[in-house]
Design an enzyme around this catalytic site. Structure first.
Site, PDB file in Angstrom:
ATOM      1  N   GLU A 249       0.881  -1.182   0.000  1.00  0.00           N
ATOM      2  CA  GLU A 249       0.000   0.000   0.000  1.00  0.00           C
ATOM      3  C   GLU A 249       0.905   1.215   0.000  1.00  0.00           C
ATOM      4  O   GLU A 249       1.427   1.596   1.036  1.00  0.00           O
ATOM      5  CB  GLU A 249      -0.851   0.029   1.274  1.00  0.00           C
ATOM      6  CG  GLU A 249      -1.698  -1.186   1.496  1.00  0.00           C
ATOM      7  CD  GLU A 249      -2.956  -1.167   0.678  1.00  0.00           C
ATOM      8  OE1 GLU A 249      -3.152  -0.209  -0.113  1.00  0.00           O
ATOM      9  OE2 GLU A 249      -3.728  -2.111   0.798  1.00  0.00           O
ATOM     10  N   LEU A 250       1.086   1.819  -1.175  1.00  0.00           N
ATOM     11  CA  LEU A 250       2.118   2.857  -1.270  1.00  0.00           C
ATOM     12  C   LEU A 250       1.499   4.246  -1.439  1.00  0.00           C
ATOM     13  O   LEU A 250       0.340   4.457  -1.126  1.00  0.00           O
ATOM     14  CB  LEU A 250       3.086   2.490  -2.389  1.00  0.00           C
ATOM     15  CG  LEU A 250       3.631   1.045  -2.288  1.00  0.00           C
ATOM     16  CD1 LEU A 250       4.568   0.715  -3.422  1.00  0.00           C
ATOM     17  CD2 LEU A 250       4.303   0.797  -0.948  1.00  0.00           C
ATOM     18  N   CYS A 283      -2.929   8.691   2.699  1.00  0.00           N
ATOM     19  CA  CYS A 283      -2.528   8.238   1.363  1.00  0.00           C
ATOM     20  C   CYS A 283      -3.635   8.452   0.333  1.00  0.00           C
ATOM     21  O   CYS A 283      -3.357   8.623  -0.846  1.00  0.00           O
ATOM     22  CB  CYS A 283      -2.075   6.789   1.400  1.00  0.00           C
ATOM     23  SG  CYS A 283      -3.289   5.701   2.147  1.00  0.00           S
ATOM     24  N   GLU A 380       4.078  13.171  -3.823  1.00  0.00           N
ATOM     25  CA  GLU A 380       2.985  13.180  -2.850  1.00  0.00           C
ATOM     26  C   GLU A 380       3.285  14.197  -1.750  1.00  0.00           C
ATOM     27  O   GLU A 380       4.282  14.044  -1.039  1.00  0.00           O
ATOM     28  CB  GLU A 380       2.850  11.775  -2.235  1.00  0.00           C
ATOM     29  CG  GLU A 380       1.729  11.659  -1.239  1.00  0.00           C
ATOM     30  CD  GLU A 380       1.563  10.230  -0.716  1.00  0.00           C
ATOM     31  OE1 GLU A 380       2.570   9.527  -0.588  1.00  0.00           O
ATOM     32  OE2 GLU A 380       0.418   9.840  -0.445  1.00  0.00           O
TER      33      GLU A 380
HETATM   34  P1  NAD Z   1       9.556   6.922   4.934  1.00  0.00           P
HETATM   35  O1  NAD Z   1       9.444   6.484   3.549  1.00  0.00           O
HETATM   36  O2  NAD Z   1      10.907   7.047   5.562  1.00  0.00           O
HETATM   37  O3  NAD Z   1       8.695   5.950   5.882  1.00  0.00           O
HETATM   38  C1  NAD Z   1       7.367   5.540   5.592  1.00  0.00           C
HETATM   39  C2  NAD Z   1       7.052   4.405   6.544  1.00  0.00           C
HETATM   40  O4  NAD Z   1       7.880   3.309   6.216  1.00  0.00           O
HETATM   41  C3  NAD Z   1       7.365   4.714   8.004  1.00  0.00           C
HETATM   42  O5  NAD Z   1       6.365   4.140   8.811  1.00  0.00           O
HETATM   43  C4  NAD Z   1       8.713   4.050   8.256  1.00  0.00           C
HETATM   44  O6  NAD Z   1       8.869   3.614   9.607  1.00  0.00           O
HETATM   45  C5  NAD Z   1       8.662   2.880   7.332  1.00  0.00           C
HETATM   46  N1  NAD Z   1       9.960   2.483   6.822  1.00  0.00           N
HETATM   47  C6  NAD Z   1      10.944   3.277   6.350  1.00  0.00           C
HETATM   48  N2  NAD Z   1      11.992   2.562   5.944  1.00  0.00           N
HETATM   49  C7  NAD Z   1      11.666   1.269   6.154  1.00  0.00           C
HETATM   50  C8  NAD Z   1      12.338   0.044   5.931  1.00  0.00           C
HETATM   51  N3  NAD Z   1      13.549  -0.023   5.389  1.00  0.00           N
HETATM   52  N4  NAD Z   1      11.702  -1.092   6.298  1.00  0.00           N
HETATM   53  C9  NAD Z   1      10.469  -1.062   6.836  1.00  0.00           C
HETATM   54  N5  NAD Z   1       9.788   0.065   7.056  1.00  0.00           N
HETATM   55  C10 NAD Z   1      10.377   1.214   6.727  1.00  0.00           C
HETATM   56  O7  NAD Z   1       8.848   8.258   5.050  1.00  0.00           O
HETATM   57  P2  NAD Z   1       8.265   9.217   6.171  1.00  0.00           P
HETATM   58  O8  NAD Z   1       9.145  10.406   6.322  1.00  0.00           O
HETATM   59  O9  NAD Z   1       7.864   8.503   7.424  1.00  0.00           O
HETATM   60  O10 NAD Z   1       6.998   9.641   5.356  1.00  0.00           O
HETATM   61  C11 NAD Z   1       7.261  10.274   4.131  1.00  0.00           C
HETATM   62  C12 NAD Z   1       6.447   9.759   3.018  1.00  0.00           C
HETATM   63  O11 NAD Z   1       5.996   8.422   3.206  1.00  0.00           O
HETATM   64  C13 NAD Z   1       5.180  10.547   2.906  1.00  0.00           C
HETATM   65  O12 NAD Z   1       5.435  11.700   2.185  1.00  0.00           O
HETATM   66  C14 NAD Z   1       4.266   9.610   2.193  1.00  0.00           C
HETATM   67  O13 NAD Z   1       4.490   9.721   0.818  1.00  0.00           O
HETATM   68  C15 NAD Z   1       4.722   8.256   2.617  1.00  0.00           C
HETATM   69  N6  NAD Z   1       3.817   7.616   3.589  1.00  0.00           N
HETATM   70  C16 NAD Z   1       2.786   6.949   3.062  1.00  0.00           C
HETATM   71  C17 NAD Z   1       1.889   6.341   3.920  1.00  0.00           C
HETATM   72  C18 NAD Z   1       0.702   5.604   3.369  1.00  0.00           C
HETATM   73  O14 NAD Z   1      -0.293   5.469   4.050  1.00  0.00           O
HETATM   74  N7  NAD Z   1       0.779   5.057   2.149  1.00  0.00           N
HETATM   75  C19 NAD Z   1       2.056   6.429   5.297  1.00  0.00           C
HETATM   76  C20 NAD Z   1       3.169   7.122   5.802  1.00  0.00           C
HETATM   77  C21 NAD Z   1       4.051   7.698   4.923  1.00  0.00           C
END
Ligand code: NAD
Length: 475
Positions: A249-250, A283, A380
């Site tokens: 779910e991205l 999202c 996004e």
């Molecule tokens: P991020 O990409 O660093 O993290 C997103 C999520 O993934 C966090 O919960 C983080 O703990 C987890 N994550 C990160 N690296 C991981 C890894 N190697 N293995 C497992 N989990 C990992 O970003 P962020 O700063 O927390 O959020 C930024 C962007 O992420 C947002 O701008 C948005 O686009 C996206 N996001 C999307 C959703 C969604 O519901 N699809 C939710 C949160 C963030």
């Protein structure tokens, strides 16, 4: 109410401290540290994997009655604990308590739906000559590694835990380190309802270390991830090395097509409330408002007026309609994206700035005439900003909606029934709301296409994603 002390939950045991590295959990309304979260060592992860293997053997043989009792029981406990869980989520994520309560109800609905679904995991018998028999059965895929993000601190863990448990899998969940207590509260409801401690566990850690360790183990047979597209692609590659099943779910970049035959007032009121829900960190948030020329000025001005009236404050204060952003990275991203857009010629009609110097508050923002090469039109924003642009006709509006590689949620406002059907066919998306923002439900698949991922959560599809098929032919 005080914020709870934190721990992991490995093989039914609370694991805390003991010289482990910790992560500071911050209240986004105050920017103050409210607790220290213990992070997993490799030995902790190995212990969780070992328990998950054992938990799977046990839970795959559970009866539907046992699974339903756990899911119904957890739903009942969540309702009883609704206020406490909602306040915990507000303290660690920032959203208003009213929004957090809805998240509890969403999870209650999902657990109750899955409790019924466990009785409907049918197989089939094929037509064969007398004396022969061929059956197709569906079996749980195996232990699941589930990574849940911070934006729905209750709902995301609910989805990540509910589906594997209904399907008869075990699950190791790593919820976001920013919002651990809500995830632990959801897990605790399941454990208190009788779920064995080796069936569902919670670990926290350095995300890259945890995902490499869990996905590197042959014990894990499925990855379920919600988060950004960048991280999703990285994790899908790790999963591919061992041919693990994936549900991804991205990110999204929700297009909203507003035609001049729509009820514009209703569209404005509904979409403005939806845009600023959880400070835009959703999202399926509506983001690109693709407005037919005749309706453009009215829509833009009406949106800016509504954005300007939103009361922003601590989510625990019942007067607040929008809380802070969840972490320090988000207001930084907003400043960067809005600054880049205005430098490239976009017009700012509301917001565009932080509020105060305590916490991560940001003004509800509206940009119009945003050039397509602005970063915010392609990335996004995950924040409280609406992008409103005029388009000449339906064809141009559909082209803009499909321009990006994302396809999670889309919305359309039109009273023309034939156009509604054309839009439903043409928009590349996993979920579409026509004259509504209600695009989900316990019984409805939630998921995207293209860079927004694959597979779905919720609905029968959510459980299906944790099952594999087996065909048995007997002569
Ligand atoms: P991020 O990409 O660093 O993290 C997103 C999520 O993934 C966090 O919960 C983080 O703990 C987890 N994550 C990160 N690296 C991981 C890894 N190697 N293995 C497992 N989990 C990992 O970003 P962020 O700063 O927390 O959020 C930024 C962007 O992420 C947002 O701008 C948005 O686009 C996206 N996001 C999307 C959703 C969604 O519901 N699809 C939710 C949160 C963030």
């Amino acid at each position: 109410m005080t914020y709870p002390s934190l721990h992991m939950m490995i093989d039914g045991e609370r694991v805390a401290g003991g010289g482990r590295q910790t992560h500071a959990v911050v209240n986004p309304s105050t920017s103050e540290t409210i607790a220290e979260l213990p992070l997993a060592t490799d030995a902790d992860l190995d212990r969780a994997l070992d328990a998950a293997r054992r938990g799977f053997r046990r839970w795959r043989d559970s009866t539907p009655q046992e699974r339903a009792a756990v899911l119904h029981g957890a739903a009942r406990l969540m309702l009883e604990r609704q206020e406490e869980i909602a306040r915990i989520a507000t303290m660690e994520e920032g959203k208003t308590v009213a929004e957090a309560r809805i998240e509890v109800l969403m999870t209650v609905g999902l657990f109750n739906f899955y409790a019924g679904e466990v009785f409907r995991l049918y197989g089939r018998t094929l037509v064969r000559p007398a004396g022969q028999r061929s059956t197709v059965t569906r079996e749980p895929v195996g232990p699941v590694a589930a990574f849940a993000p911070w934006n729905f601190p209750i709902g995301n863990p609910g989805r990540k835990l509910g589906a594997p448990i209904a399907a008869g899998c075990s699950v190791i969940m790593k919820a976001a380190e920013e919002t651990p207590a809500s995830a632990l509260a959801v897990l605790q409801c399941l454990l208190d309802a009788g779920l064995p401690g080796d069936v569902a566990q919670a670990v926290f850690g350095v995300p890259d270390q945890v995902s490499r360790h869990l996905l590197g183990s042959p014990i894990i047979r499925k990855l379920s991830f919600t988060g950004s597209t960048v991280i999703g692609k990285h994790l899908a590659r790790l999963a591919a090395d061992d041919c693990k099943r994936t549900t991804m779910e991205l990110g999204g970049h929700g297009p909203v097509l507003v035609f001049d035959d729509a009820d514009i007032d209703q569209a404005l009121t509904t979409m403005a409330a939806s845009k600023y829900r959880n400070a835009g960190q959703v999202c399926v948030s509506p983001t690109r408002f693709i407005v037919q020329e005749n309706a453009f000025a009215r829509f833009r001005d009406g949106f800016a007026e509504r954005a300007g009236k939103i009361v922003v404050g601590d989510g625990l204060d019942p007067a607040s309609a929008m809380g802070p952003m969840a972490n320090a990275r988000r207001p930084e991203a907003m400043d960067r994206l809005i600054g880049d857009a205005t430098a490239k010629g976009a017009r700012l009609h509301a917001g565009g700035a932080r509020i105060g110097n305590r916490g991560f508050f940001y003004r509800p923002s509206v940009l119009s005439e945003v050039p397509l090469d602005a970063q915010v039109m392609n990335e996004e924003p995950f924040g409280p900003v609406a992008l409103i642009n005029p388009y000449p006709d339906e064809q141009a509006m559909i082209e803009e909606a499909n321009r990006l590689p994302y396809g999670l949620a889309a919305y359309a406002w039109t009273s023309d029934a034939k156009r509604q059907r054309r839009i439903a066919r043409e928009i590349e998306t996993g979920m579409l709301g026509i004259n509504t923002t209600m695009i989900g439900g316990a019984d409805s698949p939630f998921g995207g296409v293209k860079w927004s991922g694959h597979g779905a959560e919720d609905g029968p599809e959510g459980v299906e994603a944790c099952l594999v098929t087996k065909a048995v032919h007997e002569a």
